[in-house]
Design a protein around this motif. Structure first.
Motif, PDB file in Angstrom:
ATOM      1  N   VAL A  75       0.913  -1.418  -0.004  1.00  0.00           N
ATOM      2  CA  VAL A  75      -0.083   0.012   0.051  1.00  0.00           C
ATOM      3  C   VAL A  75       0.870   1.384   0.017  1.00  0.00           C
ATOM      4  O   VAL A  75       1.717   1.264   0.843  1.00  0.00           O
ATOM      5  N   VAL A  76       0.613   2.059  -0.973  1.00  0.00           N
ATOM      6  CA  VAL A  76       1.561   3.146  -0.966  1.00  0.00           C
ATOM      7  C   VAL A  76       0.493   4.520  -0.961  1.00  0.00           C
ATOM      8  O   VAL A  76      -0.475   4.813  -2.079  1.00  0.00           O
ATOM      9  N   THR A  77       0.785   5.300   0.067  1.00  0.00           N
ATOM     10  CA  THR A  77      -0.180   6.375   0.319  1.00  0.00           C
ATOM     11  C   THR A  77       0.505   7.531  -0.562  1.00  0.00           C
ATOM     12  O   THR A  77       1.623   7.647  -0.591  1.00  0.00           O
ATOM     13  N   VAL A  78      -0.576   8.332  -0.993  1.00  0.00           N
ATOM     14  CA  VAL A  78       0.131   9.403  -1.963  1.00  0.00           C
ATOM     15  C   VAL A  78      -0.493  10.860  -1.761  1.00  0.00           C
ATOM     16  O   VAL A  78      -0.226  11.642  -2.451  1.00  0.00           O
ATOM     17  N   CYS A  79      -1.079  10.970  -0.470  1.00  0.00           N
ATOM     18  CA  CYS A  79      -1.691  12.091  -0.128  1.00  0.00           C
ATOM     19  C   CYS A  79      -0.467  13.066   0.320  1.00  0.00           C
ATOM     20  O   CYS A  79       0.479  12.542   0.734  1.00  0.00           O
ATOM     21  N   SER A  80      -0.622  14.243   0.668  1.00  0.00           N
ATOM     22  CA  SER A  80       0.380  15.393   1.107  1.00  0.00           C
ATOM     23  C   SER A  80       0.255  15.510   2.463  1.00  0.00           C
ATOM     24  O   SER A  80      -0.515  16.528   2.613  1.00  0.00           O
ATOM     25  N   SER A  81       0.987  15.103   3.436  1.00  0.00           N
ATOM     26  CA  SER A  81       0.836  15.612   4.630  1.00  0.00           C
ATOM     27  C   SER A  81       1.540  17.072   4.832  1.00  0.00           C
ATOM     28  O   SER A  81       0.794  17.733   5.635  1.00  0.00           O
ATOM     29  N   ALA A  82       2.272  17.419   3.858  1.00  0.00           N
ATOM     30  CA  ALA A  82       2.823  18.898   4.066  1.00  0.00           C
ATOM     31  C   ALA A  82       1.528  19.983   3.474  1.00  0.00           C
ATOM     32  O   ALA A  82       1.569  20.865   4.134  1.00  0.00           O
ATOM     33  N   ALA A  83       0.456  19.388   3.100  1.00  0.00           N
ATOM     34  CA  ALA A  83      -0.698  20.138   2.470  1.00  0.00           C
ATOM     35  C   ALA A  83      -1.785  20.232   3.686  1.00  0.00           C
ATOM     36  O   ALA A  83      -2.807  20.860   3.369  1.00  0.00           O
ATOM     37  N   PRO A  93      -2.193  -6.617   6.806  1.00  0.00           N
ATOM     38  CA  PRO A  93      -0.759  -7.109   7.030  1.00  0.00           C
ATOM     39  C   PRO A  93       0.087  -6.968   5.719  1.00  0.00           C
ATOM     40  O   PRO A  93       0.060  -7.918   4.943  1.00  0.00           O
ATOM     41  N   VAL A  94       0.257  -5.526   5.434  1.00  0.00           N
ATOM     42  CA  VAL A  94       0.646  -5.188   4.051  1.00  0.00           C
ATOM     43  C   VAL A  94       1.844  -4.678   4.282  1.00  0.00           C
ATOM     44  O   VAL A  94       2.059  -3.972   5.458  1.00  0.00           O
ATOM     45  N   LEU A  95       2.743  -4.456   3.193  1.00  0.00           N
ATOM     46  CA  LEU A  95       3.901  -3.563   3.159  1.00  0.00           C
ATOM     47  C   LEU A  95       3.474  -2.112   2.986  1.00  0.00           C
ATOM     48  O   LEU A  95       2.600  -1.998   1.875  1.00  0.00           O
ATOM     49  N   ARG A  96       3.723  -1.233   3.756  1.00  0.00           N
ATOM     50  CA  ARG A  96       3.108   0.199   3.566  1.00  0.00           C
ATOM     51  C   ARG A  96       4.022   1.346   3.466  1.00  0.00           C
ATOM     52  O   ARG A  96       5.396   1.136   3.987  1.00  0.00           O
ATOM     53  N   THR A  97       3.975   2.098   2.670  1.00  0.00           N
ATOM     54  CA  THR A  97       5.157   3.297   2.577  1.00  0.00           C
ATOM     55  C   THR A  97       4.186   4.581   2.122  1.00  0.00           C
ATOM     56  O   THR A  97       2.948   4.428   1.710  1.00  0.00           O
ATOM     57  N   ARG A 128       9.419   8.119  -9.844  1.00  0.00           N
ATOM     58  CA  ARG A 128       9.216   7.052  -8.626  1.00  0.00           C
ATOM     59  C   ARG A 128       8.958   5.599  -9.134  1.00  0.00           C
ATOM     60  O   ARG A 128       9.312   4.676  -8.666  1.00  0.00           O
ATOM     61  N   MET A 129       7.911   5.631 -10.157  1.00  0.00           N
ATOM     62  CA  MET A 129       7.716   4.193 -10.887  1.00  0.00           C
ATOM     63  C   MET A 129       8.845   3.946 -11.638  1.00  0.00           C
ATOM     64  O   MET A 129       9.007   2.466 -11.391  1.00  0.00           O
ATOM     65  N   HIS A 130       9.679   4.493 -12.077  1.00  0.00           N
ATOM     66  CA  HIS A 130      10.941   3.934 -12.861  1.00  0.00           C
ATOM     67  C   HIS A 130      11.675   3.580 -11.887  1.00  0.00           C
ATOM     68  O   HIS A 130      12.708   2.322 -11.983  1.00  0.00           O
ATOM     69  N   ALA A 131      11.896   4.074 -10.675  1.00  0.00           N
ATOM     70  CA  ALA A 131      12.758   3.676  -9.549  1.00  0.00           C
ATOM     71  C   ALA A 131      12.242   2.279  -9.023  1.00  0.00           C
ATOM     72  O   ALA A 131      13.023   1.518  -8.668  1.00  0.00           O
ATOM     73  N   PHE A 132      11.030   2.308  -8.973  1.00  0.00           N
ATOM     74  CA  PHE A 132      10.566   1.124  -8.108  1.00  0.00           C
ATOM     75  C   PHE A 132      10.510  -0.054  -9.278  1.00  0.00           C
ATOM     76  O   PHE A 132      11.120  -1.166  -8.720  1.00  0.00           O
ATOM     77  N   LEU A 133      10.510   0.231 -10.366  1.00  0.00           N
ATOM     78  CA  LEU A 133      10.505  -1.115 -11.158  1.00  0.00           C
ATOM     79  C   LEU A 133      12.049  -1.300 -11.581  1.00  0.00           C
ATOM     80  O   LEU A 133      12.338  -2.443 -12.278  1.00  0.00           O
ATOM     81  N   ALA A 134      12.874  -0.643 -11.258  1.00  0.00           N
ATOM     82  CA  ALA A 134      14.279  -0.735 -11.375  1.00  0.00           C
ATOM     83  C   ALA A 134      14.858  -1.620 -10.249  1.00  0.00           C
ATOM     84  O   ALA A 134      15.880  -2.090 -10.420  1.00  0.00           O
ATOM     85  N   ASP A 152      10.361   3.423   0.907  1.00  0.00           N
ATOM     86  CA  ASP A 152      10.568   4.531   1.533  1.00  0.00           C
ATOM     87  C   ASP A 152      11.487   5.673   0.925  1.00  0.00           C
ATOM     88  O   ASP A 152      11.033   7.141   0.671  1.00  0.00           O
ATOM     89  N   ARG A 153      12.609   5.187   0.483  1.00  0.00           N
ATOM     90  CA  ARG A 153      13.366   6.072  -0.048  1.00  0.00           C
ATOM     91  C   ARG A 153      12.948   6.586  -1.505  1.00  0.00           C
ATOM     92  O   ARG A 153      13.081   7.784  -1.851  1.00  0.00           O
ATOM     93  N   ILE A 154      12.154   5.578  -2.407  1.00  0.00           N
ATOM     94  CA  ILE A 154      11.503   6.240  -3.450  1.00  0.00           C
ATOM     95  C   ILE A 154      10.651   7.230  -3.224  1.00  0.00           C
ATOM     96  O   ILE A 154      10.417   8.139  -3.973  1.00  0.00           O
ATOM     97  N   GLY A 155       9.635   7.208  -2.123  1.00  0.00           N
ATOM     98  CA  GLY A 155       8.895   8.277  -1.685  1.00  0.00           C
ATOM     99  C   GLY A 155       9.495   9.813  -1.612  1.00  0.00           C
ATOM    100  O   GLY A 155       8.837  10.710  -1.540  1.00  0.00           O
ATOM    101  N   THR A 156      10.855   9.851  -1.565  1.00  0.00           N
ATOM    102  CA  THR A 156      11.398  11.054  -1.437  1.00  0.00           C
ATOM    103  C   THR A 156      11.930  11.451  -2.846  1.00  0.00           C
ATOM    104  O   THR A 156      12.505  12.715  -2.991  1.00  0.00           O
ATOM    105  N   LEU A 157      12.054  10.998  -3.715  1.00  0.00           N
ATOM    106  CA  LEU A 157      12.595  11.053  -5.125  1.00  0.00           C
ATOM    107  C   LEU A 157      11.765  12.339  -5.912  1.00  0.00           C
ATOM    108  O   LEU A 157      10.463  12.182  -5.799  1.00  0.00           O
TER     109      LEU A 157
END
Length: 159
Positions: A75-83, A93-97, A128-134, A152-157
């Motif tokens: 599960v990848v959350t894509v909302c912006s906590s900064a906003a 029981p999933v991998l979350r980022t 981010r998708m290219h980084a994930f798929l690499a 988590d690292r990809i989420g900062t790219l």
């Protein structure tokens, strides 16, 4: 493997992520998107952008995380906590980022400024998708801690 891109409204960022991932993903990987409080409609600019990029949105609709057709593995959350948004927390029981993105659907300005915001969001998603798929995906599936670190690292790219 099923990846859920999760946001609040499931009309823009999560749909852009779903479409982009499915367009690029290898066989055996599939993305879906959902929202904790779905708007019930896809943002027309998000749909138009995906179509311009040659990405199909056939079968896509704004849906609740309560109505998923499959159980996600990631599960990848894509909302912006900064906003100041409250990003939903998927329970299970999933991998979350978290890959926070500002919502281009809330940008106010000229058509050019709004379109630029959508293009910027898409560029971030694409990078981010290219980084994930690499990533060495088969290897990482056996090492959840390392997989989570990479996600988590990809989420900062940024592009």
């Amino acid at each position: 493997m099923n990846i859920l891109f999760l946001c609040t409204g499931n009309s823009c960022r999560s749909v852009l992520s779903e479409g982009t991932f499915n367009h690029l993903a290898p066989e055996g990987w599939q993305a879906i998107s959902a929202g904790s409080q779905p708007t019930g409609t896809l943002h027309p600019r998000a749909v138009a952008l995906l179509h311009r990029k040659g990405i199909s949105t056939e079968g896509y609709y704004s849906k609740s995380w309560d109505d998923l057709p499959v159980t996600p593995d990631i599960v990848v959350t894509v909302c912006s906590s900064a906003a100041g948004e409250t990003c939903p927390a998927y329970l299970g029981p999933v991998l979350r980022t978290h890959w926070g993105l500002d919502d281009p659907g809330h940008v106010v300005g000229t058509d050019e400024q709004i379109e630029a915001a959508f293009e910027r969001t898409y560029a971030i998603i694409l990078a981010r998708m290219h980084a994930f798929l690499a990533l060495p995906l088969e290897e990482l599936q056996a090492d959840r801690n390392r997989f989570k670190t990479e996600l988590d690292r990809i989420g900062t790219l940024l592009p």
